[in-house]
Design a protein around this motif. Structure first.
Motif: not given
Length: 265
Positions: A6-7, A11-17, A36-38, A42-44
């Motif tokens: 996931x690029x 953040x946003x939809x990418x993070x939710x997915x 920091x956002x990454x 956790x787990x990715x």
């Protein structure tokens, strides 16, 4: 068990997915700039990269094909709004570089560099949106730049990317299994990364307030990842399929843009 790349996954939809599929027990690789956002996913597996740079896309492709040879889904979400024009160090207009050229490179690169290509590439863009055109005589928007126009051009370019991708890969080999899906998620209260002028900032605040929550916004995206369409190319406005018999998906224009894009690689 799936493996997703996931690029814009920080953040946003990418993070939710990403979080949704991690909860299912799947392997998720997120690509972005902010460590920091990454850490909020956790787990990715996090691959730090500036995807507006061709060289960085090539590095990411090599890393993924080496470490994750069997990708089930490539989900292209990375976006960044720029109210003022900026060129990358490689001389490419920034929005075009991140929101179209990166998606072009990753789509073709992960297909051609892996054993069978992803099962599905989900390009989160704007099919079915009436605005937007390709500035054929000013592709880098040196003379006509506005942040909104740059976004619109990138959206239209991604429509044509889907057409060109399907044309190149559908008959290239029996090993290619990839289904290319263009998805317009509608109004979602997502991350909205960028540098905004006053008018666009007001629009963004309205979307944050009244847009769908990201947990709802990712549903049509997850549906296509879980059950890829049978056709080599398809387009959706949320859950509604769109006809490809439309000027937005003109094969001649797609071929013309691909020819111009190859000169930028």
């Amino acid at each position: 068990m799936k493996t997703l790349v996931i690029t814009g996954g920080t953040d946003g939809m990418g993070r939710a997915l990403a979080r949704d599929y991690l909860r299912r027990g799947d392997t998720v690789v997120i690509v972005g700039r902010d460590e920091r956002k990454a850490s909020t996913v956790p787990g990715a597996t996090f691959i730090p990269a500036d995807l507006s740079l061709i060289s960085e896309n090539r590095r990411v492709i090599e890393r993924i094909t080496n470490d994750f040879p069997d990708v089930d889904a490539l989900v292209l979400c990375a976006r960044y709004f720029r109210a003022t024009r900026r060129e990358t160090a490689e001389g490419i207009e920034g929005v075009f570089a991140l929101e179209y050229l990166s998606r072009y490179l990753l789509s073709h690169g992960l297909t051609e560099g892996s054993r069978s290509g992803p099962r599905v590439i989900a390009n989160v863009s704007g099919p079915g949106f009436p605005a937007g055109r390709i500035h054929w005589d000013d592709l880098m928007l040196r003379n006509t730049y506005s942040g909104v126009e740059a976004q619109f051009q990138a959206g239209r370019a991604n429509d044509l990317l889907g057409v060109a991708y399907a044309a190149r890969h559908t008959h290239i080999s029996d090993r290619v299994r990839t289904r290319y899906v263009l998805i317009n998620p509608g109004g979602v209260s997502t991350g909205f990364c960028g540098e905004f002028d006053a008018e666009t900032a007001a629009h963004v605040e309205s979307l944050k307030r009244y847009g769908k929550p990201v947990e709802e916004g990712i549903r049509p995206l997850a549906a296509r990842v879980d059950a890829p369409p049978a056709a080599p190319l398809s387009a959706y406005a949320q859950h509604r399929p769109l006809s490809l018999d439309h000027p937005d998906f003109d094969p001649e224009a797609a071929g013309r843009l691909e020819e111009l894009t190859r000169k930028l690689e």
